[in-house]
Scaffold this motif. Structure first.
Motif, mmCIF file in Angstrom:
data_model
loop_
_atom_site.group_PDB
_atom_site.id
_atom_site.type_symbol
_atom_site.label_atom_id
_atom_site.label_comp_id
_atom_site.label_asym_id
_atom_site.label_seq_id
_atom_site.Cartn_x
_atom_site.Cartn_y
_atom_site.Cartn_z
ATOM 1 N N HIS A 161 0.846 -1.190 0.000
ATOM 2 C CA HIS A 161 0.000 0.000 0.000
ATOM 3 C C HIS A 161 0.881 1.239 0.000
ATOM 4 N N VAL A 162 0.271 2.393 -0.256
ATOM 5 C CA VAL A 162 0.952 3.681 -0.191
ATOM 6 C C VAL A 162 0.326 4.457 0.957
ATOM 7 N N GLN A 163 1.155 5.019 1.828
ATOM 8 C CA GLN A 163 0.686 5.837 2.950
ATOM 9 C C GLN A 163 0.961 7.295 2.602
ATOM 10 N N PHE A 182 -8.442 3.602 1.416
ATOM 11 C CA PHE A 182 -9.178 3.256 0.202
ATOM 12 C C PHE A 182 -8.464 2.075 -0.444
ATOM 13 N N GLU A 183 -9.224 1.022 -0.740
ATOM 14 C CA GLU A 183 -8.614 -0.186 -1.287
ATOM 15 C C GLU A 183 -9.526 -0.837 -2.312
ATOM 16 N N ASN A 184 -8.889 -1.296 -3.403
ATOM 17 C CA ASN A 184 -9.613 -2.023 -4.439
ATOM 18 C C ASN A 184 -8.623 -3.007 -5.057
ATOM 19 N N GLY A 185 -8.629 -4.243 -4.592
ATOM 20 C CA GLY A 185 -7.674 -5.220 -5.086
ATOM 21 C C GLY A 185 -6.255 -4.806 -4.759
ATOM 22 N N VAL A 217 -4.781 -2.025 -5.550
ATOM 23 C CA VAL A 217 -4.622 -0.577 -5.360
ATOM 24 C C VAL A 217 -5.067 -0.228 -3.948
ATOM 25 N N ARG A 218 -4.107 0.156 -3.118
ATOM 26 C CA ARG A 218 -4.404 0.491 -1.724
ATOM 27 C C ARG A 218 -3.731 1.799 -1.343
ATOM 28 N N VAL A 219 -4.549 2.780 -0.963
ATOM 29 C CA VAL A 219 -4.053 4.087 -0.553
ATOM 30 C C VAL A 219 -4.533 4.335 0.862
ATOM 31 N N HIS A 220 -3.584 4.568 1.770
ATOM 32 C CA HIS A 220 -3.907 4.857 3.164
ATOM 33 C C HIS A 220 -3.544 6.310 3.440
#
Length: 91
Positions: A8-10, A48-51, A53-56
């Motif tokens: 993920h990206v923080q 926010f996550e979709n498969g 693609v994860r953005v924290h």
């Protein structure tokens, strides 16, 4: 050990800006919001996550925007995304 992927990206955000983040990442980009673990939810922000693609987004105080840091999303129809911009961001 082999690096396989980015989990993920923080990103940092100012306190109280969760609704704006939801307008952009959720409404405009179509990323579903994922509940944060209870212990982390107390600090604010949103995920926010979709498969893959994860953005924290985490609250940073004091907030200092990064000048050059960014995420480069790849979409299948940038014209469609650009056409829905005004509606999604104003929500």
């Amino acid at each position: 050990m082999t690096l396989e992927a980015i989990d993920h990206v923080q990103l940092a955000m100012p306190a109280g800006e969760e609704e704006r983040a939801r307008g952009f990442y959720g409404a405009m980009l179509g990323l579903p919001e994922t509940p944060k673990p209870a212990e982390l939810a107390k600090r604010g922000g949103c995920w926010f996550e979709n498969g893959a693609v994860r953005v924290h987004l985490g609250v940073e105080e004091p907030f200092r925007p990064a000048r050059k840091a960014h995420i480069a999303f790849r979409v299948d129809d940038v014209g469609d995304l650009a056409g829905g911009r005004e509606t999604a961001v104003s929500r």
